[in-house]
Design a protein around this motif. Structure first.
Motif, short mmCIF file in Angstrom:
data_model
loop_
_atom_site.label_atom_id
_atom_site.label_comp_id
_atom_site.label_asym_id
_atom_site.label_seq_id
_atom_site.Cartn_x
_atom_site.Cartn_y
_atom_site.Cartn_z
N GLY A 29 49.05 27.60 35.43
CA GLY A 29 49.77 27.90 36.66
C GLY A 29 48.81 28.04 37.81
O GLY A 29 47.61 28.20 37.62
N VAL A 30 49.34 27.96 39.02
CA VAL A 30 48.51 28.14 40.20
C VAL A 30 49.10 29.28 41.02
O VAL A 30 50.31 29.33 41.25
CB VAL A 30 48.46 26.84 41.03
N THR A 31 48.23 30.20 41.41
CA THR A 31 48.66 31.35 42.19
C THR A 31 49.22 30.91 43.54
O THR A 31 48.60 30.13 44.25
CB THR A 31 47.45 32.26 42.41
N LEU A 32 50.38 31.44 43.88
CA LEU A 32 50.95 31.13 45.19
C LEU A 32 50.60 32.20 46.21
O LEU A 32 50.58 31.96 47.40
CB LEU A 32 52.47 31.01 45.09
N GLY A 33 50.37 33.41 45.73
CA GLY A 33 50.05 34.47 46.67
C GLY A 33 49.58 35.70 45.94
O GLY A 33 49.99 35.94 44.81
N VAL A 34 48.72 36.47 46.58
CA VAL A 34 48.22 37.69 45.97
C VAL A 34 49.04 38.86 46.47
O VAL A 34 49.26 39.01 47.66
CB VAL A 34 46.74 37.90 46.32
N SER A 35 49.51 39.65 45.54
CA SER A 35 50.35 40.77 45.91
C SER A 35 50.19 41.84 44.86
O SER A 35 49.48 41.65 43.88
CB SER A 35 51.81 40.29 45.98
N SER A 36 50.82 42.98 45.05
CA SER A 36 50.86 43.96 43.97
C SER A 36 52.05 44.86 44.19
O SER A 36 52.53 45.01 45.31
CB SER A 36 49.57 44.77 43.90
N PHE B 52 53.22 32.67 40.36
CA PHE B 52 52.57 31.41 40.02
C PHE B 52 53.57 30.28 40.19
O PHE B 52 54.77 30.48 40.01
CB PHE B 52 52.13 31.39 38.55
N ILE B 53 53.03 29.10 40.48
CA ILE B 53 53.87 27.92 40.33
C ILE B 53 53.37 27.23 39.07
O ILE B 53 52.17 27.05 38.86
CB ILE B 53 53.81 27.01 41.58
N THR B 54 54.31 26.95 38.18
CA THR B 54 53.94 26.35 36.91
C THR B 54 54.77 25.08 36.72
O THR B 54 55.68 24.82 37.51
CB THR B 54 54.25 27.28 35.72
N SER B 55 54.46 24.33 35.70
CA SER B 55 55.25 23.14 35.45
C SER B 55 55.81 23.18 34.04
O SER B 55 55.17 23.66 33.11
CB SER B 55 54.40 21.89 35.63
N TYR B 56 57.00 22.65 33.91
CA TYR B 56 57.66 22.58 32.60
C TYR B 56 56.94 21.56 31.73
O TYR B 56 56.59 20.47 32.18
CB TYR B 56 59.12 22.18 32.83
N GLU B 57 56.72 21.94 30.51
CA GLU B 57 56.00 21.10 29.55
C GLU B 57 56.67 19.73 29.38
O GLU B 57 56.02 18.74 29.13
CB GLU B 57 55.92 21.91 28.25
N GLY B 58 57.99 19.68 29.55
CA GLY B 58 58.71 18.43 29.32
C GLY B 58 58.86 17.56 30.56
O GLY B 58 59.65 16.63 30.56
#
Lengths: 446, 296
Positions: free
Chosen positions: A156-163, A325-331
């Motif tokens: 995944g790729v971080t879209l933004g830092v937060s807490s 995160f933005i991630t991608s579906y394996e399929g």
């Protein structure tokens, strides 16, 4: 004769019922069958037009910005069409789980701290092959890349830092004649403040939401007394800490300083349109820092962010983690285009300006520089907060409680039992500890 | 040969229903029976664990106990009230008044909106702390509680919503009432029977087949109620599990906690519970259901 007829009618009724039942309650088993079907369907595009779907959660403000970025990407990449599937957070994961099980999950999926759960289930695409070539993460802080890396693969790729932290209504503090909290405040300060706000602003106003049901707030409290919610398969707190925790909130509840149980159920802080902080009736709630954009948009009052109070062991803050995160579906059928879009979201200056900090402080330094030049007052609140928490939070490597969904529900149930006076603190906590240990055992067995 | 042809036509007509039954109903049901013996998280393949799910259900799940209690309370209160309410209105509408068709339509509307999400959202607004209902109460000087957010009252707002959706039951009652021969009432009037006597001695006995039908259907529906509880409690079944109807808990287990094997086992328990209740109704029906056409 009579008996036969009765039996026949009985059976017929049951069949009718079965039909009704399989409609609603138990339609889960056909998921496997649907899986093979759906993969066949996804290939409707014969190479020319590429169609992608992207799902995320958030408030309207985030939906608008994300849709604009999608539009921009489509303009720059003719022949690509991305459909957004967006909603609030309620039900988001339920829907996603069903889609993944059915084999037709969106190509692009926004996830939060639960990313590992989906990696473990082999639901996400390994993005490593595209890094450097299509996808650029080199000017990211190393920790952000590490947060989405499992077994040396990037998922995944971080879209933004937060807490997760405390969001407060500064205007209410002002009306009560109190200074807004700073990073040195303690739980005693917190208690004094909320009691004073409730007293000075009168009926229908409260110093804080009841945060005893909030897992992140509890986690921070445990940190401030030198304990920890979870690490390496075990809980790192005992019954006494839980009793102290619930007693503190109970004391405030009895003093009328925090939101009563029934009001909290009717107007939960998690829904931006229901939050009483937005309405100027409650001064403090917990939230993910980046949510301040959605909240601030709905009120004239000035909102602010601060760290959780300090305890005997100092700050229990969890260091800022990647909010989403933005991630991608394996399929997915188009992994390269997916990687290209992800790169566009986090590295393209135009996209960066549109998105702003709606998912937290952007991870790429060059985007941050662009944004810093034109930041709004709310941006500044978020940026100041993120640097504050980066400086004050102890350097712990945060671990998410396994079966987080179930743990959250359990904590909420325990908190409600105490808040509605259905059960004593002592016995509620006993039950909580037993059930927590059961969850841990269950997590180990999986 | 001719005979087979006749049958073939019949089977051909049956086919659409039959295919639907096999693939949409029967196979999912069988699959759920299999899944109920597995640990299945929707995302990875199911693992066989024998009777563990059933064992957990009966020995180690206090929320299931809460959920069953809430469901029984809901069913046992909402079914009789709904039937009584529907019967009462059907009798009012059976008085041969003007604009009968109009009234009938108006009273049926809540049921058309029936299981819909919108109605549950509306209900939530009406019974809110500052909602319509409490505003009405405040005119009488009563400070109403937070109906939906208070564990003592939350289930009653669900029951109220269920009773309010009486339309289809009422229409069936109305049809049943029309079937009762007027001569019986006329004869009773001549004999000087009171309204109550006529109701107890003519209307009720002759209506028992319709009551039996409505009771069975309503009972089954009530056990399966999901939408109302899901919307009104925001999907949580709270506060303190007070609106955790069985189907809602099943949904939470399956889709939120990803315990689909366990959820399947719960579905089978629900099937058994409903079958038992329906079975009792059918077994006792011969003692209280009266068919006037001599079919016994």
């Amino acid at each position: 004769m009579l008996k036969k007829k009765t039996i026949a009618m009985y059976m017929l009724t049951l069949v009718l019922f079965l039909a009704a039942c399989s409609n609603g309650a138990s339609n889960e088993p056909d998921k496997e069958g649907a899986a093979s079907q759906a993969t066949g369907e996804a290939t409707t595009d014969d190479g020319k037009e590429i169609e992608l779907r992207m799902s995320w959660w958030g408030a309207d403000e985030r939906h608008e910005k994300t849709l604009k970025v999608i539009e921009l990407f489509e303009q720059k990449n003719p022949g690509v069409k991305i459909t957004g599937e967006y909603s609030g957070f309620d039900g988001y994961l339920d829907k996603l789980n069903t889609q993944i099980a059915a084999g037709n999950a969106p190509d692009l999926i926004q996830l939060g701290g639960n990313i590992k759960e989906y990696v473990d289930k082999n639901a996400l695409l390994d993005l490593t092959p595209y890094v450097g070539d299509i996808l650029h993460v080199d000017d990211f802080n190393g920790g952000l890349v590490k947060a989405a890396t499992f077994n040396d693969k990037l998922y995944g790729v971080t879209l933004g830092v937060s807490s997760t932290t405390l969001m407060y209504n500064a205007s209410m503090f002002e009306k009560a004649g109190l200074p807004v909290p700073n990073e040195n405040w303690t739980y005693d300060d917190f208690k004094a403040d909320v009691i004073q706000i409730a007293e000075k602003l009168g009926k229908g106003h409260y110093g804080s939401y009841d945060l005893s049901s909030d897992a992140a707030s509890l986690g921070s409290y445990l940190g401030s007394v030198g304990k920890e919610l979870y690490r390496d398969g075990e809980r790192h707190f005992d019954k006494q800490e839980m009793i102290d925790w619930f007693s503190m909130w109970d004391e405030l509840r009895k003093a009328g300083a925090i939101v009563p149980a029934d009001v909290q159920v009717a107007s939960p802080p998690t829904a931006v349109d229901k939050s009483l902080v937005v309405k100027g009736e409650v001064a403090i709630q917990s939230a993910s820092a980046s949510q301040i954009f959605g909240f601030q948009e709905l009120t004239q009052d000035q909102l602010g962010l601060t760290v959780y109070p300090n305890g005997p062991a100092g700050s229990g803050m969890i260091p800022p983690i990647s909010g989403q995160f933005i991630t991608s579906y394996e399929g997915t059928k188009h992994p390269e285009m997916v990687a290209k879009f992800i790169d566009f979201m986090v590295n393209d200056p135009e996209a960066g300006v549109i998105l702003g900090s709606t998912r937290g402080v952007p991870p790429a330094a060059k985007i941050r520089d662009v944004l810093a030049a034109q930041s709004t007052p709310v941006d500044k609140v978020l940026y100041d907060y993120i640097s504050l928490v980066s400086n004050t939070a102890p350097a712990v490597d945060y671990q998410q409680f396994p079966l987080d969904n179930e743990f959250t529900k359990l904590l909420q149930l325990t908190s409600e039992k105490i808040a509605f006076n259905a059960n004593s603190i002592e016995s509620s906590v006993d039950e909580f500890m037993t059930e927590t240990d059961k969850l841990l055992a269950k997590a180990k067995a999986q | 040969m001719q005979k087979y042809k006749t049958y073939a036509a019949g089977y051909l007509f049956l086919l659409p229903w039959f295919i639907g039954f096999i693939f949409l109903y029967l196979s999912p049901i069988i699959a759920s029976l299999y899944l109920s013996f597995t640990r299945y998280d929707l995302l990875s393949a199911p693992q066989w664990i024998g009777f563990d799910n059933y064992k957990t259900m009966f020995t180690d799940d206090y929320r299931l106990g809460d959920s069953i209690k809430v469901t029984f309370k809901y069913v046992l209160l909402s079914v009789p009230f709904r039937l009584a309410f529907a019967l009462g209105l059907a009798m009012l509408l059976n008085q041969g008044m003007k604009f009968l068709g109009l009234y009938r339509t108006i009273y049926y509307i809540p049921s058309l909106l029936g299981g819909s999400v919108a109605i549950s959202v509306l209900w939530k607004q009406v019974f809110d702390k500052e909602g319509l209902y409490n505003q009405g109460l405040s005119l009488l000087g009563i400070d109403g509680p937070n109906w939906i957010a208070d564990p003592h009252y939350a289930i009653f707002s669900l029951i109220g919503l269920s009773v309010w959706q009486f339309g289809s039951v009422m229409i069936i009652f109305l049809a049943g009432l029309k079937q009762i021969p007027q001569e019986l009432y006329e004869a009773a009037t001549v004999d000087g029977a009171s309204i109550f006597r006529k109701f107890a001695r003519i209307t009720l006995p002759l209506l028992t087949p319709v009551i039996f039908f409505n009771l069975t259907i309503t009972l089954i529906q009530s056990f399966q109620t999901f939408t109302k509880a899901f919307i009104i409690s925001g999907g949580s079944g709270g506060p303190i599990n007070s609106t955790l109807l069985y189907s809602l808990y099943l949904y939470i287990k399956g889709f939120t906690f990803l315990d689909m094997g366990y959820a399947s086992a719960m579905a089978w328990l629900l099937l058994i519970i409903i079958a038992a209740f329906t079975g009792v109704l059918f077994l006792t029906s011969r003692y209280w259901v009266y068919y006037s056409d001599g079919r016994d």
